[in-house]
Write a protein that holds these residues in place. Structure first.
Motif, mmCIF file in Angstrom:
data_model
loop_
_atom_site.group_PDB
_atom_site.id
_atom_site.type_symbol
_atom_site.label_atom_id
_atom_site.label_comp_id
_atom_site.label_asym_id
_atom_site.label_seq_id
_atom_site.Cartn_x
_atom_site.Cartn_y
_atom_site.Cartn_z
ATOM 1 N N GLU A 141 20.576 18.522 -39.298
ATOM 2 C CA GLU A 141 19.384 18.190 -40.083
ATOM 3 C C GLU A 141 18.604 17.016 -39.515
ATOM 4 O O GLU A 141 17.484 16.743 -39.913
ATOM 5 C CB GLU A 141 19.774 17.857 -41.528
ATOM 6 C CG GLU A 141 20.560 16.573 -41.648
ATOM 7 C CD GLU A 141 20.931 16.198 -43.066
ATOM 8 O OE1 GLU A 141 21.041 14.996 -43.345
ATOM 9 O OE2 GLU A 141 21.112 17.105 -43.888
ATOM 10 N N PHE A 142 19.172 16.313 -38.558
ATOM 11 C CA PHE A 142 18.583 15.078 -38.058
ATOM 12 C C PHE A 142 17.358 15.340 -37.184
ATOM 13 O O PHE A 142 17.346 16.238 -36.360
ATOM 14 C CB PHE A 142 19.631 14.292 -37.257
ATOM 15 C CG PHE A 142 19.113 13.020 -36.676
ATOM 16 C CD1 PHE A 142 18.844 11.933 -37.489
ATOM 17 C CD2 PHE A 142 18.862 12.910 -35.325
ATOM 18 C CE1 PHE A 142 18.345 10.753 -36.965
ATOM 19 C CE2 PHE A 142 18.375 11.736 -34.793
ATOM 20 C CZ PHE A 142 18.114 10.661 -35.609
ATOM 21 N N ARG A 143 16.327 14.523 -37.374
ATOM 22 C CA ARG A 143 15.127 14.550 -36.538
ATOM 23 C C ARG A 143 14.749 13.115 -36.211
ATOM 24 O O ARG A 143 14.722 12.254 -37.088
ATOM 25 C CB ARG A 143 13.949 15.213 -37.262
ATOM 26 C CG ARG A 143 14.194 16.641 -37.679
ATOM 27 C CD ARG A 143 14.230 17.580 -36.467
ATOM 28 N NE ARG A 143 14.497 18.955 -36.860
ATOM 29 C CZ ARG A 143 15.697 19.510 -36.920
ATOM 30 N NH1 ARG A 143 16.764 18.806 -36.635
ATOM 31 N NH2 ARG A 143 15.845 20.772 -37.248
ATOM 32 N N LEU A 144 14.425 12.886 -34.950
ATOM 33 C CA LEU A 144 13.964 11.558 -34.543
ATOM 34 C C LEU A 144 12.559 11.316 -35.070
ATOM 35 O O LEU A 144 11.752 12.246 -35.148
ATOM 36 C CB LEU A 144 13.944 11.439 -33.018
ATOM 37 C CG LEU A 144 15.244 11.088 -32.339
ATOM 38 C CD1 LEU A 144 15.089 11.182 -30.830
ATOM 39 C CD2 LEU A 144 15.714 9.706 -32.739
ATOM 40 N N PRO A 145 12.244 10.084 -35.398
ATOM 41 C CA PRO A 145 10.874 9.758 -35.807
ATOM 42 C C PRO A 145 9.900 10.047 -34.664
ATOM 43 O O PRO A 145 10.245 9.914 -33.490
ATOM 44 C CB PRO A 145 10.931 8.254 -36.078
ATOM 45 C CG PRO A 145 12.359 7.939 -36.270
ATOM 46 C CD PRO A 145 13.121 8.933 -35.464
ATOM 47 N N VAL A 146 8.693 10.441 -35.003
ATOM 48 C CA VAL A 146 7.701 10.749 -33.976
ATOM 49 C C VAL A 146 6.647 9.660 -33.828
ATOM 50 O O VAL A 146 5.906 9.647 -32.858
ATOM 51 C CB VAL A 146 7.001 12.107 -34.254
ATOM 52 C CG1 VAL A 146 7.996 13.239 -34.139
ATOM 53 C CG2 VAL A 146 6.342 12.101 -35.610
ATOM 54 N N GLN A 147 6.602 8.737 -34.778
ATOM 55 C CA GLN A 147 5.558 7.712 -34.737
ATOM 56 C C GLN A 147 6.020 6.384 -34.149
ATOM 57 O O GLN A 147 5.209 5.485 -33.956
ATOM 58 C CB GLN A 147 5.001 7.489 -36.146
ATOM 59 C CG GLN A 147 4.336 8.743 -36.698
ATOM 60 C CD GLN A 147 3.756 8.491 -38.062
ATOM 61 O OE1 GLN A 147 2.909 7.611 -38.219
ATOM 62 N NE2 GLN A 147 4.210 9.231 -39.058
ATOM 63 N N VAL A 148 7.310 6.230 -33.900
ATOM 64 C CA VAL A 148 7.830 5.024 -33.254
ATOM 65 C C VAL A 148 8.718 5.450 -32.090
ATOM 66 O O VAL A 148 9.311 6.526 -32.110
ATOM 67 C CB VAL A 148 8.642 4.123 -34.220
ATOM 68 C CG1 VAL A 148 7.773 3.597 -35.336
ATOM 69 C CG2 VAL A 148 9.836 4.834 -34.776
#
Length: 155
Positions: free
Chosen positions: A89-96
């Motif tokens: 379920e994990f997703r890395l942030p895209v804005q930082v």
């Protein structure tokens, strides 16, 4: 490389111990606390360069909260520590600028990911550091610390 400031947020002692060892070998100042203290740490240390955040339980909401706080404060990077079971379920942030390590990753992997976030393209190896008791000498940057305090030396 220049000295950086890292905020370390974890609720487990095993990660706290491992990252203490990893960070002591890098040219960083560290402020540490639990997830309950996260906002307070950010407010107390506004000049931070990296947040290392242990995402437990609901990883998605933890990371979203961390991303939002980092966006408000500036351009710091984020390294997330996740459990293997959370990867689906994990997703890395895209804005930082961000990266992650799986809980239980080796100290060498953690150090490499931290160096990449703090000094992209300018990573130093552990052979660039000499550590004697509480004194650390960074041979790449000519910086010396004693008990974590920078020491000013002339050439």
């Amino acid at each position: 490389m220049q000295r950086k400031h890292v905020i370390f947020v974890a609720d487990s002692l095993d990660n706290a111990h491992k990252f203490q060892q990893v960070l002591s070998g890098l040219d960083v100042d560290v402020s540490a606390g639990s997830s309950v203290q996260f906002k307070k740490l950010l407010a107390q240390h506004p000049e931070y360069d990296l947040v290392i955040y242990e995402a437990r339980n609901d990883a998605l909401s933890c990371v979203a909260q961390a991303e939002q706080l980092l966006l408000e404060d500036g351009s710091a990077s984020l390294l997330v520590i996740v459990d293997d079971a959370q990867l689906g379920e994990f997703r890395l942030p895209v804005q930082v600028k961000s990266d992650f390590v799986v809980h239980g990753a080796s100290a060498n992997e953690c150090a490499a990911r931290i160096r990449q976030l703090l000094w992209p393209g300018n990573e130093s190896s552990s052979s660039d550091h000499v550590i004697i008791d509480n004194m650390s000498i960074n041979l790449a940057t000519y910086q010396v610390t004693v008990a974590g305090e920078p020491l000013d030396l002339t050439y």
